[in-house]
Write an enzyme that holds these catalytic residues in place. Structure first.
Site, PDB file in Angstrom:
ATOM      1  N   ARG A  73     -60.260   3.849 -33.928  1.00 26.69           N
ATOM      2  CA  ARG A  73     -60.591   2.750 -33.386  1.00 26.69           C
ATOM      3  C   ARG A  73     -61.365   2.186 -32.949  1.00 26.69           C
ATOM      4  NH1 ARG A  73     -57.076   0.415 -31.550  1.00 26.69           N
ATOM      5  NH2 ARG A  73     -55.343   1.749 -30.586  1.00 26.69           N
ATOM      6  N   TYR A 201     -62.274   4.968 -41.108  1.00 22.55           N
ATOM      7  CA  TYR A 201     -61.072   5.120 -40.126  1.00 22.55           C
ATOM      8  C   TYR A 201     -59.646   4.395 -40.050  1.00 22.55           C
ATOM      9  CZ  TYR A 201     -57.815   6.415 -36.207  1.00 22.55           C
ATOM     10  OH  TYR A 201     -56.558   6.254 -35.296  1.00 22.55           O
ATOM     11  N   LYS A 210     -52.824  -2.370 -38.362  1.00 23.84           N
ATOM     12  CA  LYS A 210     -53.674  -2.526 -37.260  1.00 23.84           C
ATOM     13  C   LYS A 210     -54.531  -4.478 -37.386  1.00 23.84           C
ATOM     14  CE  LYS A 210     -52.202   0.603 -35.392  1.00 23.84           C
ATOM     15  NZ  LYS A 210     -51.218   0.611 -34.194  1.00 23.84           N
ATOM     16  N   HIS A 230     -46.036  -4.431 -32.109  1.00 28.42           N
ATOM     17  CA  HIS A 230     -46.810  -2.391 -31.764  1.00 28.42           C
ATOM     18  C   HIS A 230     -45.584  -1.680 -31.662  1.00 28.42           C
ATOM     19  CE1 HIS A 230     -49.489   0.749 -30.890  1.00 28.42           C
ATOM     20  NE2 HIS A 230     -48.590   0.453 -32.146  1.00 28.42           N
ATOM     21  N   SER A 252     -50.744   3.560 -28.374  1.00 27.34           N
ATOM     22  CA  SER A 252     -51.367   4.171 -29.047  1.00 27.34           C
ATOM     23  C   SER A 252     -51.267   5.788 -28.639  1.00 27.34           C
ATOM     24  CB  SER A 252     -52.422   4.224 -29.842  1.00 27.34           C
ATOM     25  OG  SER A 252     -53.136   3.164 -29.540  1.00 27.34           O
ATOM     26  N   CYS A 254     -48.485   7.082 -27.391  1.00 24.04           N
ATOM     27  CA  CYS A 254     -47.078   7.844 -26.293  1.00 24.04           C
ATOM     28  C   CYS A 254     -46.711   8.569 -26.877  1.00 24.04           C
ATOM     29  CB  CYS A 254     -47.726   7.025 -25.332  1.00 24.04           C
ATOM     30  SG  CYS A 254     -49.188   6.298 -24.676  1.00 24.04           S
ATOM     31  N   ASP A 277     -44.796   2.699 -35.921  1.00 23.95           N
ATOM     32  CA  ASP A 277     -46.011   2.146 -35.515  1.00 23.95           C
ATOM     33  C   ASP A 277     -45.568   0.346 -35.183  1.00 23.95           C
ATOM     34  OD1 ASP A 277     -48.419   2.074 -34.289  1.00 23.95           O
ATOM     35  OD2 ASP A 277     -49.281   1.690 -36.351  1.00 23.95           O
ATOM     36  N   ARG A 374     -55.230  12.784 -37.959  1.00 25.86           N
ATOM     37  CA  ARG A 374     -53.962  12.222 -37.828  1.00 25.86           C
ATOM     38  C   ARG A 374     -53.231  12.840 -39.076  1.00 25.86           C
ATOM     39  NH1 ARG A 374     -52.371   6.922 -35.595  1.00 25.86           N
ATOM     40  NH2 ARG A 374     -53.721   7.115 -33.511  1.00 25.86           N
TER      41      ARG A 374
HETATM   42  C1  OXD Z   1     -52.676   3.352 -33.214  1.00 25.77           C
HETATM   43  C2  OXD Z   1     -52.072   3.799 -34.676  1.00 25.77           C
HETATM   44  O1  OXD Z   1     -54.156   3.262 -32.720  1.00 25.77           O
HETATM   45  O2  OXD Z   1     -51.112   3.581 -34.200  1.00 25.77           O
HETATM   46  O3  OXD Z   1     -52.043   3.100 -32.196  1.00 25.77           O
HETATM   47  O4  OXD Z   1     -53.160   4.222 -35.207  1.00 25.77           O
HETATM   48 MN    MN Z   2     -50.496   2.458 -32.869  1.00 22.94          MN
END
Ligand code: OXD
Ligand code: MN
Length: 588
Positions: A73, A201, A210, A230, A252, A254, A277, A374
């Site tokens: 991002r 992306y 998002k 989130h 993100s 974690c 998420d 990913r």
């Molecule tokens: C993030 C995702 O960046 O979930 O938080 O992709």
């Molecule tokens: Mn996320």
């Protein structure tokens, strides 16, 4: 007479000038045909959009490589365009809406010449849910179309739900020329509109994620009395078969996805997954919070995922039952034609391409997979998926876990004194940055509720909304965790992964009222004897350090919070300042 959807699509086609328009149905057959087009589609550098992977290793799976400058991002190119700058707040980049639209419209002008414009009607949330929202995304990327079919509920139910109404969220996306200088992710909350150009992306291009489900939706929730967060959603079943539902907010990369599918180490306990998420949270008639996951799939970080760290996700990735699975920017093992990433196995494959398509040389010291490589996989492939996943009302929430990545200061676990105190602590959370967003890695930044990059309005108002905007009669307990505290040698002191379930167990016991807690300056903390540590090789001394509160570290923390709060001026709710003053007093 064309309806609102057709009119909007016609307008966007007039702007972007595609060769063809394709209305996506989201059926299995159609997805298969789109993948075939992607397999044949040549990209610059001789890559294909999709390459079929070995079905013996990963069923129904495809490999994708993105442009090397387009791997995460781009928060500095993401704007939230409220008419008033103050409504976007210091937490967002802002541009005046008309100016922003004029600027990006020039980039969209003719950007789909020679290409196909895909119209994707999709629902965020189960179509039967009163909390679900219908949306239309336009894109010129097959990778985005297939990803949206995995991550959201695509199909004609959306068109039926919109009918002749004007009320749907609009997302216009083009990969443009992928030039980072001409990459913008623009949000117009007043019009429920997103315009995104120059990136393919996930977080920039799958606009249901998002852009809509957090930035636009948080703003809708502010106006309508609900929350878009989130957060993961999980159910924890105890020995007696009782299920407690909890939410978890972490920045993100974690470990949210791992936590959402955790295999508890405690005999007789089971975790079921509802989301990894995003959670949309409404207040039910009983005054409790109820959460739904608006998504229909998982877009998770591959590196570090393995049978050891997340066996359930590995099973999900190998299932290939519902929708295809995509792997983006991992390494590619040429001998087995399967994806590989750091952490998947100890030894890297001998004959492998790295994420940029070059032969991988382990001696180079470089990684084979991009650290933010990913996977994109349908939720129904998940063996731990909760049977409540499609429940239109969502699940009742008994606890919220907030976490961050902190080498020091923040203890392993702590509970807030009250809802208000929990909101204060969540509003001042800090976390070390990761590769999920472009920019420096490992610096502490304040990331309230793990929403800093995703809150579509002024965060001071967002805090106020948490404090006063919900008609909560029965608030859940609020917990704070830090799995990432380091010892004097710089190693993680807590084993993490499935052992995190031990800490969840303490939370369940708190929710049930079966254990007491110690009052400390920062909140309620466990007595070590109440933690289930059987079978864990950890010393008493390490446990004490994990739960230690060091005044000199907290004084620094308080200074960081003061600086962060300072940006919001008069708009910051007074309750938060009161709690900050109390925290300061506690360390005098
Ligand atoms: C993030 C995702 O960046 O979930 O938080 O992709
Ligand atoms: Mn996320």
């Amino acid at each position: 007479m064309a309806n609102a959807i057709e009119r909007w699509v016609e307008e966007q086609a007039a702007l972007t000038k595609p060769d063809k328009i394709h209305w996506v149905q989201g059926t299995e057959d159609e997805i298969r045909r789109l993948i075939d087009i992607g397999i044949k589609e040549e990209k610059t550098g001789g890559n294909q959009t999709f390459r079929e992977l070995n079905p013996q290793v990963y069923a129904n799976s495809y490999y994708h490589r993105s442009h090397p400058t387009d791997v995460s991002r781009t928060e500095h190119l993401t704007f939230v365009c409220h008419p008033n700058k103050e409504d976007a707040g210091p937490n967002n980049n802002w541009m005046e809406p008309n100016e922003a639209k004029t600027m990006v419209s020039k980039l969209f002008d003719g950007c789909m010449k020679g290409r196909t414009l895909y119209v994707i009607p999709y629902m965020m949330g189960h179509p039967d849910s009163p909390y679900a929202k219908p949306c239309i995304q336009i894109t010129d990327s097959i990778y985005v179309v297939v990803s949206m079919c995995i991550m959201t509920r695509v199909g004609k139910k959306t068109l039926e739900r919109i009918g002749s109404s004007e009320k749907f969220v609009r997302g216009l996306h083009s990969i443009g020329d992928l030039d980072p200088e001409r990459r913008y992710i623009m949000h117009f909350p007043q019009e429920d509109l997103v315009m995104s150009i120059g990136s393919g992306y996930g977080g920039n291009a799958l606009l249901g994620k998002k852009c809509f489900s957090l930035r636009i939706a948080s703003n809708q929730g502010f106006k309508e009395g609900w929350l878009a967060e989130h957060m993961i959603i999980m159910g924890i079943e105890d020995k007696e078969g009782r299920i407690t539902y909890m939410l978890g907010a972490f920045p993100s990369a974690c470990g949210k996805t791992n936590l959402a599918m955790i295999d508890p180490v405690m005999e007789g306990y089971k975790v079921t997954t509802l989301g990894d998420d995003i959670a949309w949270i409404n207040v039910g008639a009983d005054g409790r919070l109820y959460a739904i996951n608006p998504e229909n799939g998982f877009f998770g970080v591959a590196p570090g995922t393995s049978d050891k760290t997340n066996y359930n996700m590995m099973r999900t990735l190998r299932a290939g039952k519902v929708y295809p699975t995509l792997f983006t920017n991992t390494g590619l093992d040429l001998d087995t034609n399967s994806p590989w990433w750091e952490g998947l196995s100890k030894e890297p494959p001998k004959n492998m391409l790295d994420w940029q398509g070059n032969m991988y040389d382990p001696a180079s010291g470089k990684v084979a997979a991009h650290p933010n490589a990913r996977f994109t996989v349908g939720a129904y492939n998940c063996p731990t998926l909760s049977k409540e996943f499609d429940n239109p009302q969502g699940v009742p929430i008994s606890g919220i876990i907030f976490g961050g990545r902190r080498s020091d200061t923040v203890p392993l676990v702590c509970e807030s004194f009250s809802w208000e105190h929990g909101v204060f602590k969540a509003s001042s959370l800090g976390s070390e940055t990761t590769t999920a967003a472009a920019g420096a890695v490992g610096v502490v930044r304040r990331d309230p509720m793990a929403m800093l990059p995703f809150c579509g309005y002024n965060m001071a108002d967002y805090f106020g909304h948490w404090l006063h905007g919900l008609k909560l009669k029965n608030p859940p307990r609020i917990f704070f965790v830090n799995w990432f505290k380091k010892d004097a040698q710089g190693n993680f002191a807590w084993p993490g992964f499935s052992d995190n379930s031990r800490i969840i167990k303490w939370m369940l016991d708190r929710i049930k009222g079966s254990v007491s807690a110690k009052e400390t300056p920062v909140g309620l903390m466990p007595n070590i004897s109440d933690l289930m540590l059987d079978g864990l090789d950890i010393s008493r001394d390490t446990m004490e350090k994990l739960l230690e509160i060091k005044p000199e570290e907290w004084k620094k923390e308080i200074a960081g919070i003061e600086e962060f709060y300072g940006q919001f001026g008069e708009r910051l709710p007074k309750e938060l300042l009161k709690h900050l003053a109390e925290l300061k007093e506690n360390f005098k």
